[in-house]
Write an enzyme that holds these catalytic residues in place. Structure first.
Site, PDB file in Angstrom:
ATOM      1  N   HIS A 208      -6.222  24.079 -14.840  1.00 51.95           N
ATOM      2  CA  HIS A 208      -6.565  23.129 -13.310  1.00 51.95           C
ATOM      3  C   HIS A 208      -7.422  21.995 -14.021  1.00 51.95           C
ATOM      4  O   HIS A 208      -7.570  20.853 -13.111  1.00 51.95           O
ATOM      5  CB  HIS A 208      -7.784  24.038 -12.606  1.00 51.95           C
ATOM      6  CG  HIS A 208      -8.954  24.021 -13.113  1.00 51.95           C
ATOM      7  ND1 HIS A 208      -9.658  25.268 -13.540  1.00 51.95           N
ATOM      8  CD2 HIS A 208     -10.018  23.161 -13.053  1.00 51.95           C
ATOM      9  CE1 HIS A 208     -10.718  25.080 -13.875  1.00 51.95           C
ATOM     10  NE2 HIS A 208     -11.025  23.752 -13.579  1.00 51.95           N
TER      11      HIS A 208
ATOM     12  N   ASP B  75      -5.121  30.411 -15.406  1.00 55.62           N
ATOM     13  CA  ASP B  75      -5.692  29.233 -15.722  1.00 55.62           C
ATOM     14  C   ASP B  75      -6.141  29.087 -17.342  1.00 55.62           C
ATOM     15  O   ASP B  75      -7.136  28.948 -17.685  1.00 55.62           O
ATOM     16  CB  ASP B  75      -7.050  29.241 -14.872  1.00 55.62           C
ATOM     17  CG  ASP B  75      -7.725  27.760 -14.589  1.00 55.62           C
ATOM     18  OD1 ASP B  75      -7.128  26.861 -14.872  1.00 55.62           O
ATOM     19  OD2 ASP B  75      -8.561  27.724 -14.265  1.00 55.62           O
TER      20      ASP B  75
ATOM     21  N   SER C 235     -15.621  23.038 -17.012  1.00 53.44           N
ATOM     22  CA  SER C 235     -14.238  23.744 -16.849  1.00 53.44           C
ATOM     23  C   SER C 235     -13.614  23.763 -17.935  1.00 53.44           C
ATOM     24  O   SER C 235     -13.472  22.399 -18.629  1.00 53.44           O
ATOM     25  CB  SER C 235     -13.332  23.327 -15.617  1.00 53.44           C
ATOM     26  OG  SER C 235     -13.728  23.407 -14.273  1.00 53.44           O
TER      27      SER C 235
END
Length: 237
Positions: free
Chosen positions: A67, A106, A190
């Site tokens: 992402h 992901d 992230s």
């Protein structure tokens, strides 16, 4: 970890406790000893200026979250983000089943256009072994995200926080690990590693607010070892 599918999927995924919230940064923990985590990678989109973390798994490959998007520049050997080295362009290899509007898969590899020169400040981290599924429950997350939930500024220097993994049955989905607490990763972190016993076991993906803390999800690297090894052997198309 501000991604499109987050809003529609988190309530279905998180079983720690009900609730939904988005916040920012490595909160709590402590500042890392400079260059003591040489596998850590600072990643930035030069157009949107969005920032993610990542980690070096071979001299020419970085692992991060799908992402985080494409068209990224990688910075190796970073401690203080105010003094970034020359950026390295990379080709993005997202997992084929990853979708912005759906959970799961992901994971992304970044193939460096110029391989890294490994040394004391730039080095790799070990991935799980296919024959060994044991994971230490005492783990660590790292990043340059915001230092307070909901406000503040990104940390200039690398920070790290200890987290404890929950029983896998509480994570609901088969391709994630999870932890719960009041410290850990959020926006800007992230793609960074979940490190357990000096092994990168997970990739920071997303988290939700719980009663008195946060439930954080990590892509379980072990579940993708075949995909990882295949992509690292295959020439880019």
């Amino acid at each position: 970890m501000n991604i499109l599918w987050l809003i529609t999927s988190l309530l279905l995924l998180c079983s720690c406790t009900p609730g939904f919230s988005m916040h920012d940064g490595i909160v709590g923990g402590e500042v890392s000893v400079p260059h003591s985590r040489p596998y850590m990678v600072y990643i930035r989109n030069p157009v949107s200026e969005r920032v993610c973390g990542g980690f070096l798994i071979r001299d020419d490959f970085v692992m991060t979250a799908a992402h985080c998007g494409r068209h990224l520049t990688v910075y190796l050997g970073v401690n203080d983000t105010k003094h970034l080295p020359q950026g390295v362009p990379a080709d993005s290899i997202q997992h084929e089943d990853f979708k912005n509007n759906a959970p799961g898969h992901d994971i992304m590899l970044l193939k460096l256009k110029t391989p890294a020169s490994l040394n004391k400040t730039v080095n790799t981290i070990t991935l799980p072994k296919t024959e060994n599924r044991e994971i230490s429950k005492d783990c660590m997350v790292l990043g340059w995200g915001l230092e307070e939930y909901g406000h503040g500024f990104p940390s200039r220097v690398l920070k790290e926080a200890n987290v404890t993994l929950l029983d896998s049955k509480k994570c609901v989905t088969t391709d994630t690990l999870c932890s719960e607490g009041t410290t850990g990763a959020a926006e800007g972190d992230s793609g960074g590693p979940l490190v357990c016993g000096d092994v990168a076991q997970g990739i920071v993906s997303f988290y939700t607010e719980t009663n008195g803390g946060y439930c954080t999800r990590y892509t379980d690297i072990y579940q993708y070892l075949s995909w990882i090894h295949h992509k690292m052997k295959s020439p880019l198309q």
